[in-house]
Write a protein that holds these residues in place. Structure first.
Motif, mmCIF file in Angstrom:
data_model
loop_
_atom_site.group_PDB
_atom_site.id
_atom_site.type_symbol
_atom_site.label_atom_id
_atom_site.label_comp_id
_atom_site.label_asym_id
_atom_site.label_seq_id
_atom_site.Cartn_x
_atom_site.Cartn_y
_atom_site.Cartn_z
ATOM 1 N N GLN A 41 0.834 -1.204 0.000
ATOM 2 C CA GLN A 41 0.000 0.000 0.000
ATOM 3 C C GLN A 41 0.867 1.252 0.000
ATOM 4 O O GLN A 41 0.657 2.183 -0.785
ATOM 5 C CB GLN A 41 -0.930 -0.015 1.216
ATOM 6 C CG GLN A 41 -1.883 1.164 1.276
ATOM 7 C CD GLN A 41 -3.094 0.861 2.129
ATOM 8 O OE1 GLN A 41 -3.813 -0.089 1.870
ATOM 9 N NE2 GLN A 41 -3.329 1.658 3.160
ATOM 10 N N HIS A 142 -6.565 -5.569 -1.345
ATOM 11 C CA HIS A 142 -6.764 -4.651 -0.224
ATOM 12 C C HIS A 142 -5.729 -3.529 -0.212
ATOM 13 O O HIS A 142 -5.425 -2.969 0.836
ATOM 14 C CB HIS A 142 -6.733 -5.414 1.101
ATOM 15 C CG HIS A 142 -7.880 -6.354 1.271
ATOM 16 N ND1 HIS A 142 -9.101 -5.956 1.752
ATOM 17 C CD2 HIS A 142 -8.008 -7.662 0.988
ATOM 18 C CE1 HIS A 142 -9.932 -6.978 1.776
ATOM 19 N NE2 HIS A 142 -9.283 -8.034 1.317
ATOM 20 N N TYR A 144 -4.869 0.173 -1.081
ATOM 21 C CA TYR A 144 -5.573 1.416 -1.370
ATOM 22 C C TYR A 144 -4.561 2.518 -1.665
ATOM 23 O O TYR A 144 -3.785 2.913 -0.797
ATOM 24 C CB TYR A 144 -6.478 1.802 -0.192
ATOM 25 C CG TYR A 144 -7.458 0.703 0.151
ATOM 26 C CD1 TYR A 144 -8.418 0.303 -0.771
ATOM 27 C CD2 TYR A 144 -7.401 0.041 1.375
ATOM 28 C CE1 TYR A 144 -9.303 -0.718 -0.482
ATOM 29 C CE2 TYR A 144 -8.294 -0.987 1.666
ATOM 30 C CZ TYR A 144 -9.241 -1.362 0.729
ATOM 31 O OH TYR A 144 -10.120 -2.383 1.009
ATOM 32 N N SER A 146 -5.108 5.925 -3.784
ATOM 33 C CA SER A 146 -6.074 6.704 -4.566
ATOM 34 C C SER A 146 -5.443 7.836 -5.364
ATOM 35 O O SER A 146 -6.062 8.375 -6.272
ATOM 36 C CB SER A 146 -7.133 7.299 -3.636
ATOM 37 O OG SER A 146 -6.557 8.311 -2.818
ATOM 38 N N ASP A 152 -5.449 8.691 1.278
ATOM 39 C CA ASP A 152 -4.522 7.585 1.515
ATOM 40 C C ASP A 152 -4.052 7.542 2.961
ATOM 41 O O ASP A 152 -3.870 6.466 3.539
ATOM 42 C CB ASP A 152 -3.317 7.701 0.580
ATOM 43 C CG ASP A 152 -3.668 7.349 -0.864
ATOM 44 O OD1 ASP A 152 -4.752 6.800 -1.099
ATOM 45 O OD2 ASP A 152 -2.841 7.643 -1.750
ATOM 46 N N CYS A 155 -6.583 5.861 5.034
ATOM 47 C CA CYS A 155 -6.494 4.423 4.792
ATOM 48 C C CYS A 155 -5.321 3.823 5.559
ATOM 49 O O CYS A 155 -5.410 2.703 6.085
ATOM 50 C CB CYS A 155 -6.337 4.154 3.300
ATOM 51 S SG CYS A 155 -7.786 4.522 2.302
#
Length: 293
Positions: A41, A142, A144, A146, A152, A155
């Motif tokens: 991520q 999963h 994330y 953006s 973010d 998240c």
């Protein structure tokens, strides 16, 4: 570009190998709350980070690289919990029994059967794999990223929060001093990262400045009469009163209120089925007149 060091970020020791705990640790590697998730991520958020400087890209990459070290620590812990398991689990007879049990026949020592994921034996030779505690591979769904830094960061706070919850549960599930030491370190890092991402939100304008996300969308174009209403969808009109039902909104741009939800639109009436849609003949015909309330 990355560099590596042969030494672990923190020493990992196992005093009493436990195949069951090795399986549990897999969740911290490849589960939705695990280290692969946050590492990837942060990587992809960094790759797409835009702004007047590369400050936040750099920050994300520093932390993503740290998370690679956490994956290495956990993978080492899984291997140590498996490779020095009690001798009966390593002898050929017991191994045959494990294989037999995995394939549907034979028996194995109970502590081994309860702890082993068959991939630990069949695919990785008593080592970790990028999967959760049920052996399901992490599929990157999963992640994330953006492209909106504030979105973010929220998240990331959520990801570190659930990761810390998992690490705390693992800490409580073991009596092994070495495992507790490793998990105590990971729990501390999760605490830092939660604060770190919240600090970025503060730098981006704080809750009032960052919200609502994206703050670049002209607020006059949104349906402002509903922007701060809590929709009560209960038949009797009751609702769970709280900070979110009255008083100033968190972003300071409105007042919370309660709206008893009711239909504000009409019943949808679709057109006829297309002749080439393979619908029934009765569905194919002139478009019905719109119902007028």
């Amino acid at each position: 570009m990355f560099y590596h060091d042969r030494r672990l970020q923190r020493t990992v020791t196992v005093e009493k190998p436990d195949p069951l705990f090795a399986r549990m640790l897999q969740q911290a590697i490849g589960g939705v709350e695990g280290e692969i998730r946050v590492c990837m991520q942060y990587m992809f958020q960094a790759y797409g980070a835009r702004g007047p400087s590369n400050k936040y890209r750099d920050l994300l990459l520093h932390t993503a690289t740290e998370e690679l070290g956490h994956i290495e620590m956990l993978a080492t812990a899984v291997a140590l919990n498996l490779e020095t398991a009690p001798t009966e689990a390593q002898e050929q007879g017991a191994t045959d029994a494990i294989v037999g049990a995995v394939m549907g026949g034979g028996e194995a020592p109970r502590h081994v059967l309860e702890g082993m994921i068959h991939k630990h034996l069949l695919s990785t030779g008593m080592s970790a794999h990028p999967s959760d505690s049920d052996g399901v591979p992490f599929d990157m769904s999963h992640i994330y990223a953006s492209g909106n830094l504030a979105a973010d960061m929220y998240c990331n706070v959520a990801a570190e929060s659930t990761g810390r919850v998992l690490a705390a549960r693992l800490y409580n599930a073991t009596a092994d001093a070495g495992m507790k030491d490793m998990l105590a370190f990971l729990i501390a890092r999760d605490a830092m990262h939660q604060n770190q991402w919240l600090a970025v939100i503060e730098e981006l304008g704080g809750e009032k400045g960052a919200l609502p996300i994206p703050n670049s969308f002209p607020e006059e174009k949104q349906t402002n009469e509903h922007a701060y209403q809590f929709f009560s969808t209960s038949v009797d009109g009751t609702y769970p009163a709280g900070r979110y039902t009255e008083g100033p909104s968190i972003d300071g741009k409105g007042e919370f209120s309660v709206f008893q939800a009711e239909p504000m639109g009409e019943e949808p009436v679709l057109g006829p089925a297309r002749p080439d849609s393979a619908a029934q003949n009765e569905q194919i015909g002139p478009k019905p007149a719109q119902q007028i309330p």
